[in-house]
Write a protein that holds these residues in place. Structure first.
Motif, short mmCIF file in Angstrom:
data_model
loop_
_atom_site.label_atom_id
_atom_site.label_comp_id
_atom_site.label_asym_id
_atom_site.label_seq_id
_atom_site.Cartn_x
_atom_site.Cartn_y
_atom_site.Cartn_z
N LEU A 11 0.84 -1.19 0.00
CA LEU A 11 0.00 0.00 0.00
C LEU A 11 0.88 1.24 0.00
O LEU A 11 1.80 1.36 0.81
CB LEU A 11 -0.91 -0.01 1.22
N ARG A 38 -0.16 -6.12 -15.52
CA ARG A 38 -0.98 -5.86 -14.34
C ARG A 38 -2.45 -6.09 -14.67
O ARG A 38 -2.86 -6.00 -15.83
CB ARG A 38 -0.77 -4.44 -13.82
N ALA A 40 -6.17 -4.99 -12.95
CA ALA A 40 -6.98 -4.31 -11.95
C ALA A 40 -8.31 -5.05 -11.82
O ALA A 40 -8.72 -5.76 -12.73
CB ALA A 40 -7.23 -2.88 -12.38
N PRO A 88 -3.68 6.37 -8.25
CA PRO A 88 -4.68 5.36 -7.86
C PRO A 88 -4.98 4.38 -8.98
O PRO A 88 -5.25 3.19 -8.72
CB PRO A 88 -5.89 6.20 -7.48
N ASP A 90 -3.02 3.02 -10.88
CA ASP A 90 -1.98 1.99 -10.96
C ASP A 90 -2.28 0.80 -10.05
O ASP A 90 -1.56 -0.20 -10.08
CB ASP A 90 -0.61 2.57 -10.58
N THR A 91 -3.32 0.92 -9.26
CA THR A 91 -3.71 -0.18 -8.37
C THR A 91 -4.06 -1.42 -9.17
O THR A 91 -4.90 -1.38 -10.07
CB THR A 91 -4.91 0.23 -7.50
N VAL A 124 -0.45 -4.27 -5.68
CA VAL A 124 -0.06 -2.88 -5.45
C VAL A 124 -1.34 -2.06 -5.30
O VAL A 124 -2.21 -2.10 -6.17
CB VAL A 124 0.79 -2.33 -6.62
N THR A 125 -1.44 -1.36 -4.17
CA THR A 125 -2.60 -0.53 -3.92
C THR A 125 -2.13 0.90 -3.71
O THR A 125 -1.30 1.16 -2.83
CB THR A 125 -3.38 -1.00 -2.68
N VAL A 126 -2.66 1.81 -4.51
CA VAL A 126 -2.29 3.23 -4.41
C VAL A 126 -3.51 3.99 -3.90
O VAL A 126 -4.55 4.02 -4.56
CB VAL A 126 -1.83 3.78 -5.77
N SER A 127 -3.37 4.61 -2.74
CA SER A 127 -4.48 5.34 -2.15
C SER A 127 -4.41 6.82 -2.56
O SER A 127 -3.33 7.38 -2.75
CB SER A 127 -4.42 5.23 -0.63
#
Length: 128
Positions: A11, A38, A40, A88, A90-91, A124-127
């Motif tokens: 994260l 990737r 999502a 975000p 890119d999560t 991968v988590t983008v906040s």
């Protein structure tokens, strides 16, 4: 045959950075073309970046160009994906992929079906 294991996901806040690693088994890693893809939630798997066995040519999706860098260390049987200025969008689960090298047009590197071996993925988590 090659076995791949990704690591380094996690994260991170938007604007931050992460470095993914993909460790490969096998004595002939240096002869493999390597790619990152990737996926999502609810979307198809998409190309992110790729690198030829010689590491002299790299390929990037337009969405990550200038923010992500793919590299490899053949002595350590590892390929990296340095991700910066994360967004975000890119999560996703990020997958490493490999194919025994040959003389292929660059366009092949962008397609998932080109690769023979895949890792299990790292999230991968983008906040925001």
């Amino acid at each position: 045959q090659v076995q791949l294991v990704e690591s380094g996901g996690g994260l991170v806040q938007a604007g931050g950075s992460l470095r993914l690693s993909c460790a490969a088994s096998g004595r002939t890693f240096s002869w493999y073309a390597m790619g990152w893809f990737r996926q999502a939630p609810g979307k198809e798997r998409e190309f992110v970046a790729a690198i030829r066995w010689s590491a002299d040519i790299t390929y990037y999706a337009d969405s990550v160009k200038g923010r992500f860098t793919i590299s490899r260390d053949n002595a350590k049987n590892t390929v990296f994906l340095q991700m910066s200025s994360l967004k975000p969008e890119d999560t996703a689960v990020y997958y490493c992929a490999a194919r025994p090298s040959g003389y292929y047009s660059g366009s092949f590197y962008y397609t998932a079906s080109f690769y023979n071996y895949w890792g299990p993925g790292t999230l991968v988590t983008v906040s925001s």
